[in-house]
Design a protein around this motif. Structure first.
Motif, PDB file in Angstrom:
ATOM      1  N   SER A   3      44.728 -36.644 -33.836  1.00  0.00           N
ATOM      2  CA  SER A   3      45.331 -37.565 -32.905  1.00  0.00           C
ATOM      3  C   SER A   3      44.546 -38.742 -32.540  1.00  0.00           C
ATOM      4  N   THR A   4      45.129 -39.819 -32.465  1.00  0.00           N
ATOM      5  CA  THR A   4      44.594 -41.233 -32.085  1.00  0.00           C
ATOM      6  C   THR A   4      45.282 -41.953 -31.226  1.00  0.00           C
ATOM      7  N   VAL A   5      44.622 -42.914 -30.606  1.00  0.00           N
ATOM      8  CA  VAL A   5      45.258 -43.744 -29.501  1.00  0.00           C
ATOM      9  C   VAL A   5      45.278 -45.111 -30.209  1.00  0.00           C
ATOM     10  N   SER A   6      46.486 -45.953 -29.969  1.00  0.00           N
ATOM     11  CA  SER A   6      46.729 -47.116 -30.734  1.00  0.00           C
ATOM     12  C   SER A   6      46.144 -48.180 -30.344  1.00  0.00           C
ATOM     13  N   THR A   7      45.573 -48.198 -29.016  1.00  0.00           N
ATOM     14  CA  THR A   7      44.995 -49.171 -28.302  1.00  0.00           C
ATOM     15  C   THR A   7      43.434 -49.110 -28.866  1.00  0.00           C
ATOM     16  N   SER A   8      43.187 -50.719 -29.314  1.00  0.00           N
ATOM     17  CA  SER A   8      41.947 -50.942 -30.164  1.00  0.00           C
ATOM     18  C   SER A   8      41.068 -51.778 -28.746  1.00  0.00           C
ATOM     19  N   LEU A   9      39.795 -51.267 -28.695  1.00  0.00           N
ATOM     20  CA  LEU A   9      39.292 -51.797 -27.764  1.00  0.00           C
ATOM     21  C   LEU A   9      38.344 -53.229 -28.045  1.00  0.00           C
ATOM     22  N   TRP A  10      37.137 -53.017 -28.612  1.00  0.00           N
ATOM     23  CA  TRP A  10      36.365 -54.126 -29.308  1.00  0.00           C
ATOM     24  C   TRP A  10      35.516 -53.684 -30.351  1.00  0.00           C
ATOM     25  N   ARG A  11      35.005 -54.579 -31.115  1.00  0.00           N
ATOM     26  CA  ARG A  11      33.911 -53.956 -32.056  1.00  0.00           C
ATOM     27  C   ARG A  11      32.589 -54.620 -31.463  1.00  0.00           C
ATOM     28  N   MET A  12      31.746 -54.011 -31.399  1.00  0.00           N
ATOM     29  CA  MET A  12      30.446 -54.415 -30.801  1.00  0.00           C
ATOM     30  C   MET A  12      29.607 -54.864 -31.783  1.00  0.00           C
ATOM     31  N   GLY A  13      28.891 -55.815 -31.589  1.00  0.00           N
ATOM     32  CA  GLY A  13      27.733 -56.223 -32.524  1.00  0.00           C
ATOM     33  C   GLY A  13      28.173 -57.307 -33.494  1.00  0.00           C
ATOM     34  N   LEU A  71      25.048 -54.849 -21.748  1.00  0.00           N
ATOM     35  CA  LEU A  71      25.754 -55.892 -20.786  1.00  0.00           C
ATOM     36  C   LEU A  71      24.784 -55.772 -19.501  1.00  0.00           C
ATOM     37  N   LEU A  72      23.810 -56.746 -19.484  1.00  0.00           N
ATOM     38  CA  LEU A  72      22.848 -56.587 -18.346  1.00  0.00           C
ATOM     39  C   LEU A  72      22.168 -55.335 -18.444  1.00  0.00           C
ATOM     40  N   ASP A  73      21.934 -54.449 -17.560  1.00  0.00           N
ATOM     41  CA  ASP A  73      21.355 -53.227 -17.592  1.00  0.00           C
ATOM     42  C   ASP A  73      22.668 -52.069 -17.725  1.00  0.00           C
ATOM     43  N   ILE A  74      23.614 -52.345 -18.367  1.00  0.00           N
ATOM     44  CA  ILE A  74      24.774 -51.438 -18.718  1.00  0.00           C
ATOM     45  C   ILE A  74      24.652 -51.297 -20.348  1.00  0.00           C
ATOM     46  N   PRO A  75      24.580 -50.188 -20.898  1.00  0.00           N
ATOM     47  CA  PRO A  75      24.378 -49.922 -22.251  1.00  0.00           C
ATOM     48  C   PRO A  75      25.822 -49.546 -22.959  1.00  0.00           C
ATOM     49  N   VAL A  76      26.322 -50.123 -23.792  1.00  0.00           N
ATOM     50  CA  VAL A  76      27.938 -49.356 -24.251  1.00  0.00           C
ATOM     51  C   VAL A  76      27.473 -49.337 -25.905  1.00  0.00           C
ATOM     52  N   GLU A  77      27.937 -48.174 -26.227  1.00  0.00           N
ATOM     53  CA  GLU A  77      28.057 -47.646 -27.591  1.00  0.00           C
ATOM     54  C   GLU A  77      29.465 -47.510 -28.199  1.00  0.00           C
ATOM     55  N   ASP A  78      29.522 -47.965 -29.494  1.00  0.00           N
ATOM     56  CA  ASP A  78      30.731 -47.989 -30.228  1.00  0.00           C
ATOM     57  C   ASP A  78      30.347 -46.488 -31.054  1.00  0.00           C
ATOM     58  N   GLN A  79      30.643 -45.399 -30.842  1.00  0.00           N
ATOM     59  CA  GLN A  79      30.303 -44.180 -31.883  1.00  0.00           C
ATOM     60  C   GLN A  79      31.273 -43.614 -32.538  1.00  0.00           C
ATOM     61  N   TYR A  80      31.026 -43.582 -34.064  1.00  0.00           N
ATOM     62  CA  TYR A  80      31.817 -42.819 -34.816  1.00  0.00           C
ATOM     63  C   TYR A  80      30.804 -41.500 -35.304  1.00  0.00           C
ATOM     64  N   ARG A 180      36.167 -54.586 -21.838  1.00  0.00           N
ATOM     65  CA  ARG A 180      36.551 -55.185 -23.198  1.00  0.00           C
ATOM     66  C   ARG A 180      36.198 -56.745 -22.743  1.00  0.00           C
ATOM     67  N   LEU A 181      36.839 -57.049 -21.916  1.00  0.00           N
ATOM     68  CA  LEU A 181      36.698 -58.711 -21.694  1.00  0.00           C
ATOM     69  C   LEU A 181      35.204 -59.160 -21.468  1.00  0.00           C
ATOM     70  N   ASP A 187      28.185 -63.313 -24.220  1.00  0.00           N
ATOM     71  CA  ASP A 187      27.351 -64.327 -24.537  1.00  0.00           C
ATOM     72  C   ASP A 187      27.344 -65.552 -23.915  1.00  0.00           C
ATOM     73  N   GLY A 188      28.538 -65.898 -23.429  1.00  0.00           N
ATOM     74  CA  GLY A 188      28.920 -67.333 -22.852  1.00  0.00           C
ATOM     75  C   GLY A 188      28.527 -67.385 -21.198  1.00  0.00           C
ATOM     76  N   LEU A 189      28.512 -66.255 -20.699  1.00  0.00           N
ATOM     77  CA  LEU A 189      28.242 -66.051 -19.391  1.00  0.00           C
ATOM     78  C   LEU A 189      26.714 -66.604 -18.821  1.00  0.00           C
ATOM     79  N   GLY A 190      26.739 -67.476 -17.804  1.00  0.00           N
ATOM     80  CA  GLY A 190      25.694 -67.814 -17.035  1.00  0.00           C
ATOM     81  C   GLY A 190      25.198 -66.518 -16.171  1.00  0.00           C
ATOM     82  N   PRO A 191      23.977 -66.614 -15.790  1.00  0.00           N
ATOM     83  CA  PRO A 191      23.391 -65.475 -14.964  1.00  0.00           C
ATOM     84  C   PRO A 191      24.235 -64.852 -13.653  1.00  0.00           C
ATOM     85  N   ALA A 192      24.797 -66.162 -12.831  1.00  0.00           N
ATOM     86  CA  ALA A 192      25.615 -65.231 -11.760  1.00  0.00           C
ATOM     87  C   ALA A 192      26.932 -65.024 -12.082  1.00  0.00           C
TER      88      ALA A 192
END
Length: 325
Positions: A3-13, A71-80, A180-181, A187-192
């Motif tokens: 079974s799969t879900v149709s919602t695609s998140l994002w491709r990292m990297g 994402l700053l101190d938050i790691p996210v992994e796309d795993q297969y 996702r957003l 990459d385009g966000l400033g520190p604040a």
């Protein structure tokens, strides 16, 4: 398991090579050693290898591919991953200081500890404490996004090891949309702006967990303490103080707030607000020269008569009797 879900998140990297991309023949007698050796070579210290065991098949190869984004101190992994079993957390030293959220898109994860078992199929997510030793199994063709949050920065009930939720639940949809957003524009966000996105992610995560564990014996007292502190700070200043505003400030649903008060408080949310306003008004009644009408307006009662009626019901005497006494 297909079974799969149709919602695609994002491709990292983006177009970059995955942080980990390994194929090992199932028929190889040394398949487990080859897998771990290659994992250590590719992943290094940034992507440590958990203990893994591959099934034995006469044909085909095991494949694992992981893309990472920080994402700053938050790691996210796309795993297969294809079918594999292993251990993580606890003394195994694989991100033991984190709370992990598995957002499964296809296939299935199975987690088991000495206290709990969880199945995380397509369309569900699982939040678990990684300082607890877990055994896990991954079904063939499983893809998931794994979010790691520092355990010291989130409130997770001490006697709860994992919670699961449907990805279609409102709280889960908000968290996934935020991730996702943020990943797309990071990459385009400033520190604040990046810090604001981080804080929003933590708040949405906390809201998801709070909705799932409201019945936990540790969580409800903490929720009530936070709610009462918030109420106390705004008794006088906020004439529009209501249950929705309190729930939003604490990042829980109104239903969760109502249930928390129903379980352990002697009055409802707004009943507690009114009681505290009356008690604060009584102190001023006997220590100041404010009139009943002035006190009623000061403590956000509709008028003097409503104040007198509520006062007498709560204290068993009129404001005039209290002042005279």
């Amino acid at each position: 398991m297909d079974s799969t879900v149709s919602t695609s998140l994002w491709r990292m990297g983006g177009a970059q090579r995955p942080a980990l991309d390994i194929a090992v023949p199932y028929a190889d007698e040394n398949r487990n050693h080859v897998l771990l050796s290659e994992w250590r070579r590719q992943g290094g210290e940034s992507l440590p290898a958990p203990p893994l065991t591959l099934p034995r098949h006469s044909e085909g190869a095991y494949r694992v591919r992981i893309r990472t984004q920080k994402l700053l101190d938050i790691p996210v992994e796309d795993q297969y991953s294809d079918a594999v079993a292993g251990s993580t957390g606890g003394t195994h030293g694989h991100h033991g200081d984190q709370i992990h959220t598995h957002i499964t898109l296809s296939g299935e994860w199975r987690f088991a500890s000495r206290n709990q078992q969880s199945r995380v199929g397509a369309g569900t997510l699982c939040v678990r404490r990684n300082d607890e030793p877990w055994d896990f199994e991954v079904a063939r063709g499983t893809r998931a996004f794994v979010l790691g949050l520092p355990a010291s920065a989130v409130r997770f009930p001490s006697n709860t090891f994992a919670v699961t939720a449907e990805q279609t639940s409102p709280a889960a949809r908000l968290l996934v949309a935020q991730l996702r957003l943020w990943a797309e524009v990071s990459d385009g966000l400033g520190p604040a702006a990046a810090t604001a996105a981080r804080d929003a992610t933590f708040q949405l995560f906390q809201g998801l967990v709070n909705d799932q564990v409201i019945d936990d014996a540790d969580f409800t007292p903490a929720l009530l303490r936070a709610a009462k502190e918030y109420i106390e700070d705004r008794l006088l200043d906020d004439p529009d103080l209501d249950a929705r505003a309190i729930a939003e400030a604490l990042h829980v649903s109104v239903r969760t707030l109502y249930r928390g008060f129903a379980q352990q408080a002697t009055s409802s949310v707004m009943g507690y607000v009114r009681e505290r306003r009356l008690e604060r008004a009584r102190v001023e009644l006997v220590s100041t020269r404010l009139t009943v009408s002035e006190l009623a307006a000061r403590w956000h009662f509709a008028d003097g008569s409503h104040f007198v009626k509520a006062y007498k019901k709560h204290f068993g005497e009129t404001p005039t009797a209290s002042r005279r006494g």
